[in-house]
Scaffold this active site. Structure first.
Site, PDB file in Angstrom:
ATOM      1  N   HIS A  24      -9.498 -39.656  30.558  1.00 60.34           N
ATOM      2  CA  HIS A  24      -8.977 -38.326  30.179  1.00 60.34           C
ATOM      3  C   HIS A  24      -7.642 -38.030  30.885  1.00 60.34           C
ATOM      4  O   HIS A  24      -7.514 -37.031  31.603  1.00 60.34           O
ATOM      5  CB  HIS A  24     -10.005 -37.226  30.505  1.00 60.34           C
ATOM      6  CG  HIS A  24      -9.741 -35.952  29.742  1.00 60.34           C
ATOM      7  ND1 HIS A  24     -10.729 -35.079  29.349  1.00 60.34           N
ATOM      8  CD2 HIS A  24      -8.592 -35.376  29.303  1.00 60.34           C
ATOM      9  CE1 HIS A  24     -10.206 -34.043  28.718  1.00 60.34           C
ATOM     10  NE2 HIS A  24      -8.903 -34.211  28.673  1.00 60.34           N
ATOM     11  N   ARG A  53     -11.589 -34.656  22.220  1.00 59.30           N
ATOM     12  CA  ARG A  53     -12.568 -34.079  23.142  1.00 59.30           C
ATOM     13  C   ARG A  53     -13.909 -34.772  22.983  1.00 59.30           C
ATOM     14  O   ARG A  53     -14.337 -35.027  21.843  1.00 59.30           O
ATOM     15  CB  ARG A  53     -12.723 -32.586  22.838  1.00 59.30           C
ATOM     16  CG  ARG A  53     -13.457 -31.783  23.883  1.00 59.30           C
ATOM     17  CD  ARG A  53     -12.797 -31.851  25.283  1.00 59.30           C
ATOM     18  NE  ARG A  53     -11.838 -30.815  25.535  1.00 59.30           N
ATOM     19  CZ  ARG A  53     -10.546 -31.060  25.828  1.00 59.30           C
ATOM     20  NH1 ARG A  53     -10.072 -32.298  25.864  1.00 59.30           N
ATOM     21  NH2 ARG A  53      -9.724 -30.074  26.087  1.00 59.30           N
ATOM     22  N   GLU A  60     -18.385 -36.746  29.939  1.00 57.39           N
ATOM     23  CA  GLU A  60     -17.451 -37.243  30.970  1.00 57.39           C
ATOM     24  C   GLU A  60     -17.425 -36.293  32.179  1.00 57.39           C
ATOM     25  O   GLU A  60     -17.646 -35.085  32.033  1.00 57.39           O
ATOM     26  CB  GLU A  60     -16.035 -37.389  30.389  1.00 57.39           C
ATOM     27  CG  GLU A  60     -15.391 -36.056  30.052  1.00 57.39           C
ATOM     28  CD  GLU A  60     -13.991 -36.186  29.461  1.00 57.39           C
ATOM     29  OE1 GLU A  60     -13.771 -37.064  28.616  1.00 57.39           O
ATOM     30  OE2 GLU A  60     -13.119 -35.383  29.841  1.00 57.39           O
TER      31      GLU A  60
END
Ligand SMILES: NC(=O)C1=CN([C@@H]2O[C@H](COP(=O)(O)OP(=O)(O)OC[C@H]3O[C@@H](n4cnc5c(N)ncnc54)[C@H](O)[C@@H]3O)[C@@H](O)[C@H]2O)C=CC1
Ligand SMILES: O=C(O)C(=O)COP(=O)(O)O
Length: 401
Positions: free
Chosen positions: A284, A233, A261
């Site tokens: 991601h 993360r 992000e």
């Protein structure tokens, strides 16, 4: 019952949910648009992937009682606010672990062979066997897994097949059988893992405590020439410090997650991979395989079905995990008013009930209630319950301290 799905979710899962109630599918919703959509639909249940769920969103729909994270990490949901409002938050642990492990192996292999750079040069018509024919090879190298949860274990299974030696670190001793089954050695702490690893792969959730867990000091401690893989993360790794270490030639990195992000599917994003050649990066997509999305969808459906039919929330992440000090087990005849009578007796003693369940035996004549609390009721209270004509047996159990 209305389910608002505010992220991409398979049609098959939506169809099954549609048999339980109304489904509103709004995958385009941003965090900012979510409160208005919740207010408008008055959703009872919200399903999200990475979309941020703020306190404002949680407050927008009065009937909202369950938020399901169609994935693993729940740091994007204000779970503390959900707890204050009595809203369950659940996730789907392990259901996308294989997908993330596969991407992790992909990044490790791609970096070792510089597959991305070689492809780019070939696409531009350059044959550069001299430059790209210099990989180290993985066999015998040491892979350090930061965290040993669902994803790290799946990485271990795959990495072993490549002949990597495996280390991990955790806050607590990990069960020896689990380590042995995965061929992993637990080292004393993160520092020891960084000292000994050629490749470090991060698999812990984001939390305040894990903010920049891999910060400038940890990055400096990694072996020169080592590789950092980060698929957990944004915020667990200090991206700026990492970019500097890679730019200076000390490290290589493979990243699927970034600080700051974008949450949606497409956006402009200035990021550290942009100007640092030895960073390989994906946007991601760790969980984004059809297999993982299908497994997640099945689990979301299971969680919602169980909640609607029986009020049981699987994988709730915001419950008080403390084991109550006492439990009262009452076997009784299944008649109207018996449970209310037990609760009235406890109320007279000012005993604050923490948990309660009631199970009916086959035939529907008798039932067993278990009630938990912190403070023991008096012997007189227990005797009064035992004397009740519809109560078969009463047992007070104290939890071991
Ligand atoms: N790139 C992607 O698409 C995906 C990313 N993730 C991220 O990966 C994280 C891990 O996922 P899972 O393995 O499924 O979760 P998990 O909950 O099964 O495992 C995490 C483990 O890390 C341990 N841990 C926490 N802090 C630690 C620390 N400071 N040092 C050592 N161990 C620590 C926990 O005790 C737990 O055992 C998720 O929380 C999520 O943020 C998860 C799925 C997809
Ligand atoms: O499951 C997780 O924690 C993930 O990070 C996956 O994120 P996504 O559902 O792809 O937005």
């Amino acid at each position: 019952m209305l389910v608002l799905i505010a992220d991409k979710f398979p049609a098959s899962g939506r169809e099954v949910l549609g048999r339980l109630g109304e489904v509103v599918y709004r995958p385009e919703l941003s965090a900012e648009q979510l409160p208005a959509a919740l207010a408008e639909t008055k959703a009872d249940i919200l399903v999200v992937r990475s979309t941020v769920v703020s306190e404002t969103a949680l407050a927008a729909s009065p009937p909202l009682s369950l938020v399901v994270r169609a994935g693993a990490g729940t740091n994007t949901i204000d779970t503390a606010a959900a707890s204050r409002r009595g809203i369950f938050v659940a996730n789907c642990p392990g259901k996308n672990a294989i997908a993330v492990a596969e991407l992790t192996m992909g990044l490790i292999l791609a970096l070792d062979r510089r597959i991305v750079d070689a492809t780019l040069e070939l696409r531009h018509g350059t044959w550069n066997k001299s430059k790209y024919g210099k990989a180290r090879g993985l066999k015998g190298q040491t892979l350090g897994l930061v965290g040993f949860g669902m994803i790290a274990r799946e990485v271990a299974v795959r990495a072993r097949a490549f002949g990597l030696k495996l280390l991990t670190c955790a806050h607590h001793p990990i069960a020896p059988e689990l380590l042995e089954a995965h061929g992993v050695v637990q080292v004393a702490d993160l520092g020891a893992l960084l000292d000994a690893s050629d490749i470090v792969s991060v698999h812990v959730p984001y939390s305040k405590a894990n903010h920049h867990l891999i910060g400038a000091d940890q990055i400096a401690r990694m072996r020169p020439g080592a590789t950092l893989i980060h698929t957990s993360r944004g915020g667990v790794v200090d991206d700026k410090a990492l970019a500097e270490a890679v730019r200076s030639g000390r490290l290589r990195a493979g990243l699927d997650v970034f600080e700051g992000e974008p949450a949606g599917g497409q956006a402009d994003f200035k990021n550290i991979a942009g100007d640092v050649g030895d960073i390989y990066a994906t946007p991601h997509i760790g969980a984004s395989t059809e297999q993982a999305e299908s497994a997640i969808s099945d689990e979301v459906v299971r969680i919602i079905e169980s909640f609607v039919a029986r009020g049981i929330v699987h994988h709730a992440v915001n419950l008080n995990e403390r084991v109550a000090r006492y439990s009262l087990v009452v076997r009784h005849l299944d008649r109207v008013g018996v449970l209310a009578g037990i609760l009235m007796a406890l109320r007279e003693e000012r005993v604050n009930v923490q948990g309660m369940s009631n199970t009916i035996f086959a035939g529907g004549e008798a039932a067993c209630a278990t009630i938990t609390f912190e403070q023991a009721p008096s012997d007189e209270c227990l005797q009064r319950l035992r004397d009740h004509e519809a109560i078969l047996a009463v047992e007070l159990r104290a939890a071991r301290t």
